[in-house]
Design a protein around this motif. Sequence first.
Motif, mmCIF file in Angstrom:
data_model
loop_
_atom_site.group_PDB
_atom_site.id
_atom_site.type_symbol
_atom_site.label_atom_id
_atom_site.label_comp_id
_atom_site.label_asym_id
_atom_site.label_seq_id
_atom_site.Cartn_x
_atom_site.Cartn_y
_atom_site.Cartn_z
ATOM 1 N N ASP A 354 40.151 48.418 29.027
ATOM 2 C CA ASP A 354 41.489 48.187 28.811
ATOM 3 C C ASP A 354 41.398 46.672 27.785
ATOM 4 O O ASP A 354 42.568 46.509 27.252
ATOM 5 C CB ASP A 354 42.325 47.886 29.762
ATOM 6 C CG ASP A 354 42.670 49.168 30.563
ATOM 7 O OD1 ASP A 354 42.799 50.294 29.880
ATOM 8 O OD2 ASP A 354 43.238 49.147 31.828
ATOM 9 N N ASN A 355 40.283 45.872 27.592
ATOM 10 C CA ASN A 355 40.217 44.871 26.874
ATOM 11 C C ASN A 355 39.732 44.970 25.403
ATOM 12 O O ASN A 355 39.619 44.255 24.827
ATOM 13 C CB ASN A 355 39.483 43.904 27.612
ATOM 14 C CG ASN A 355 40.009 43.339 28.978
ATOM 15 O OD1 ASN A 355 41.483 43.385 29.048
ATOM 16 N ND2 ASN A 355 39.031 42.948 29.757
ATOM 17 N N ASN A 356 39.241 46.175 25.414
ATOM 18 C CA ASN A 356 38.743 46.811 23.992
ATOM 19 C C ASN A 356 39.653 46.605 22.819
ATOM 20 O O ASN A 356 40.804 47.010 23.027
ATOM 21 C CB ASN A 356 37.963 48.001 24.107
ATOM 22 C CG ASN A 356 37.202 48.259 22.925
ATOM 23 O OD1 ASN A 356 36.140 47.439 23.097
ATOM 24 N ND2 ASN A 356 37.224 49.267 22.202
ATOM 25 N N PRO A 357 39.389 46.070 21.947
ATOM 26 C CA PRO A 357 40.508 45.992 20.697
ATOM 27 C C PRO A 357 41.031 47.407 20.068
ATOM 28 O O PRO A 357 41.804 47.321 19.653
ATOM 29 C CB PRO A 357 39.799 45.000 19.542
ATOM 30 C CG PRO A 357 38.388 45.418 19.847
ATOM 31 C CD PRO A 357 38.403 45.409 21.453
ATOM 32 N N ARG A 358 40.255 48.221 20.230
ATOM 33 C CA ARG A 358 40.513 49.630 19.792
ATOM 34 C C ARG A 358 40.587 50.843 20.967
ATOM 35 O O ARG A 358 39.368 50.636 21.807
ATOM 36 C CB ARG A 358 39.647 49.903 18.715
ATOM 37 C CG ARG A 358 39.852 51.479 18.065
ATOM 38 C CD ARG A 358 38.832 51.727 17.089
ATOM 39 N NE ARG A 358 38.974 53.381 16.546
ATOM 40 C CZ ARG A 358 38.070 53.953 15.637
ATOM 41 N NH1 ARG A 358 36.966 53.308 15.535
ATOM 42 N NH2 ARG A 358 38.457 55.196 15.440
#
Length: 373
Positions: A354-358
């Motif tokens: 959920d913290n990944n930018p994509r």
Amino acid sequence: MTDLLRPIDIDRPARIAFGSGQITTLGTWAREQGIRRCLVVAGGFNAARVALLDLPGEVAVFGEVKPEPDIPNLDAALALAKRVRPQLVVGFGGGSAMDLAKLVAVLPGSGQTLQEVVGPEKVAGRRVGLAQVATTSGTGSEAGSRALVTDPATQNKLAVQSRHMIADLAVVDPDLTMSVPPAVTAATGVDALAHCAEAFTSRKAHPTIDLYALEGIRLVGRFLARAVADGSDREARAGLALASLYGGFCLGPVNTTAGHAVAYPLGTRHHVAHGLSCAVIFPHTLAFNASVMPDKTALMLDALGLSGARDVLAASHGWCATLGIEMRLSALGVPQDDLPLMATEAHAIRRLLDNNPREMTRDDILGLYRAAF
């Protein structure tokens, strides 16, 4: 995504002793604290050199830390801690030893079980001292507030985060890493790189952490190949130790993203060492995120000495391969028919994804595994 107006909490060890010869700090500090009973948590190699710590009083050693510690491994350490009743717990080793030490310092006598503290800030407190002594340059666990153990029933990693697990004293003495062999040096170095890179591009990225993340990447770019080529290069060892520490600074308030989520099943299901798992996956997630983080990707490539590279995957993959890292899952004993289940498990690690930018779907993860196979 980096927002100066967004609040952030940053916790650090009360004291950090960094540099050649700083191992002597621990014994002096422990005597100043009036410590008389110590428990050292270590793997077999470091258990044999506990005398280096020069600890006072009675010193018990749990020397059976696994490379990927699981619940039974933790239970054995907790059982010894209950018998010894230490005043000070010392993690002596890489991330596995230091993670177990954190849990050994907070669980005995607390009335809490491991399952009750999984997640953020559920630990009730800590009644004993905690010191961490890093002997590898990769995890940065000496500076962090998280501990990971594998549940053998589900083959998933359980993550505990608590400010009560932050060390009173963290010792980072690069001389202790001189014996780390080239292959492990390379893989753990890329693990430190991944901590910094993932924090730098996270949805939770913040200027207070960005400076550590980017400088950590620069340090890895400058010193990792040197340390792999010559393990006795003291300046290179010190540079990597600092990069690892900076990566640890990134883990607390920001943490990792897709790279670690995708890497975890390699360790839990197929016992690939954590650093190696992260190294194999790193180029693929870096390239996956490049389209939504072009400026930061360019900064990271520049920090690694890859300025102007047009193919992010080829450039970063080649950089890792030149370190001698085996970059094929097929050569690491991962069966091709297990990739779909691994993708399902990785996709369920929402605390990181959920913290990944994509946005990364299960099919995206499966595609990454197949590309790395």
